[in-house]
Motif scaffolding. Structure first.
Motif, PDB file in Angstrom:
ATOM      1  N   THR A 243       1.987 -12.566 -11.924  1.00 15.87           N
ATOM      2  CA  THR A 243       1.784 -12.390 -10.494  1.00 15.87           C
ATOM      3  C   THR A 243       1.774 -10.912 -10.122  1.00 15.87           C
ATOM      4  O   THR A 243       0.940 -10.471  -9.323  1.00 15.87           O
ATOM      5  N   VAL A 244       2.661 -10.125 -10.716  1.00 13.21           N
ATOM      6  CA  VAL A 244       2.678  -8.685 -10.454  1.00 13.21           C
ATOM      7  C   VAL A 244       1.371  -8.054 -10.947  1.00 13.21           C
ATOM      8  O   VAL A 244       0.786  -7.213 -10.270  1.00 13.21           O
TER       9      VAL A 244
ATOM     10  N   GLU B 218      14.184  -3.799 -11.295  1.00 13.57           N
ATOM     11  CA  GLU B 218      14.546  -2.817 -10.267  1.00 13.57           C
ATOM     12  C   GLU B 218      14.410  -3.379  -8.854  1.00 13.57           C
ATOM     13  O   GLU B 218      15.032  -2.870  -7.931  1.00 13.57           O
ATOM     14  N   ASN B 219      13.576  -4.388  -8.685  1.00 12.49           N
ATOM     15  CA  ASN B 219      13.304  -4.939  -7.361  1.00 12.49           C
ATOM     16  C   ASN B 219      13.767  -6.387  -7.215  1.00 12.49           C
ATOM     17  O   ASN B 219      13.200  -7.147  -6.427  1.00 12.49           O
TER      18      ASN B 219
ATOM     19  N   ALA C 219       4.305  -3.311  -5.726  1.00  9.60           N
ATOM     20  CA  ALA C 219       4.208  -2.037  -4.998  1.00  9.60           C
ATOM     21  C   ALA C 219       4.740  -0.905  -5.865  1.00  9.60           C
ATOM     22  O   ALA C 219       4.158   0.187  -5.922  1.00  9.60           O
ATOM     23  N   TRP C 220       5.835  -1.166  -6.550  1.00 10.21           N
ATOM     24  CA  TRP C 220       6.427  -0.172  -7.449  1.00 10.21           C
ATOM     25  C   TRP C 220       5.450   0.168  -8.576  1.00 10.21           C
ATOM     26  O   TRP C 220       5.255   1.337  -8.902  1.00 10.21           O
TER      27      TRP C 220
ATOM     28  N   LEU D 258      -2.430   0.446  -1.466  1.00  9.35           N
ATOM     29  CA  LEU D 258      -2.133  -0.899  -1.950  1.00  9.35           C
ATOM     30  C   LEU D 258      -0.625  -1.116  -2.048  1.00  9.35           C
ATOM     31  O   LEU D 258      -0.120  -2.181  -1.679  1.00  9.35           O
ATOM     32  N   SER D 259       0.112  -0.118  -2.506  1.00 10.61           N
ATOM     33  CA  SER D 259       1.570  -0.266  -2.602  1.00 10.61           C
ATOM     34  C   SER D 259       2.186  -0.452  -1.216  1.00 10.61           C
ATOM     35  O   SER D 259       3.097  -1.266  -1.044  1.00 10.61           O
ATOM     36  N   ASN D 260       1.673   0.254  -0.216  1.00  3.30           N
ATOM     37  CA  ASN D 260       2.174   0.085   1.153  1.00  3.30           C
ATOM     38  C   ASN D 260       1.854  -1.313   1.679  1.00  3.30           C
ATOM     39  O   ASN D 260       2.695  -1.949   2.330  1.00  3.30           O
ATOM     40  N   ASP D 261       0.653  -1.802   1.402  1.00  2.45           N
ATOM     41  CA  ASP D 261       0.277  -3.162   1.818  1.00  2.45           C
ATOM     42  C   ASP D 261       1.174  -4.202   1.164  1.00  2.45           C
ATOM     43  O   ASP D 261       1.591  -5.173   1.804  1.00  2.45           O
ATOM     44  N   LEU D 262       1.474  -4.009  -0.119  1.00  2.11           N
ATOM     45  CA  LEU D 262       2.327  -4.961  -0.835  1.00  2.11           C
ATOM     46  C   LEU D 262       3.759  -4.950  -0.293  1.00  2.11           C
ATOM     47  O   LEU D 262       4.403  -5.995  -0.213  1.00  2.11           O
ATOM     48  N   GLU D 263       4.254  -3.777   0.083  1.00  5.71           N
ATOM     49  CA  GLU D 263       5.584  -3.709   0.686  1.00  5.71           C
ATOM     50  C   GLU D 263       5.624  -4.471   2.004  1.00  5.71           C
ATOM     51  O   GLU D 263       6.578  -5.187   2.289  1.00  5.71           O
TER      52      GLU D 263
END
Length: 151
Positions: free
Chosen positions: A21-22, A47-48, A57-58, A93-98
């Protein structure tokens, strides 16, 4: 260093499902263009707290950091590579995922209590509970004398 992706195993309940999924969320699904290893994704999940959106996002930030080290180049106006575009897209994309994580997992962690009469009565009768700092009508003092404004 391993790399794997199985689009038939996408879930948040198993470790392999979370890994896949990641990969899907971060766009690292092409065998010929591998961005990160399974070990890096598993570390991101650890970590998450196994939150696939935050881990993705990471991972996107990890991939963006790789592209941030590369410079944009152009050869005789015919061939160019703009790594800064890749960097910016992975950061977006990382901001959208957060943001998606906040919608899916609930980021605030607020819990409301005392929503039923039995809950309120249970809380009030709990002798081990710290007393509240304030209560309703705590400063309400009915007058002890009669004045025209209170009649």
């Amino acid at each position: 260093m391993a790399w794997s992706y199985d689009p038939t195993d996408l879930n948040t309940t198993t470790s392999s499902g979370r890994l896949n999924t990641v990969r899907l969320l971060s766009g690292d699904t092409q065998t010929v263009d591998q961005q990160v290893t399974n070990e890096e994704i598993n570390f991101g999940l650890t970590e998450n707290n196994n939150n696939v959106y935050l881990a993705a996002a990471w991972i996107c930030r990890v991939i963006a950091s790789k592209y941030s080290r590369l410079v944009d180049t152009q050869v005789d106006g015919a061939l160019s590579s703009k790594y800064s575009d890749l960097y910016n897209k992975y950061i977006a994309l990382s901001n959208d995922l957060e943001n998606q994580s906040k919608k899916s997992y609930g980021a605030l962690g607020i819990v409301a209590g005392g929503l039923t009469i039995s809950d309120i009565n249970s809380v009030r009768t709990d002798t081990d509970r710290v007393p509240p700092a304030f209560t309703r009508d705590q400063f309400h003092n009915p007058p002890t004398y009669t004045t025209p404004e209170y009649e």
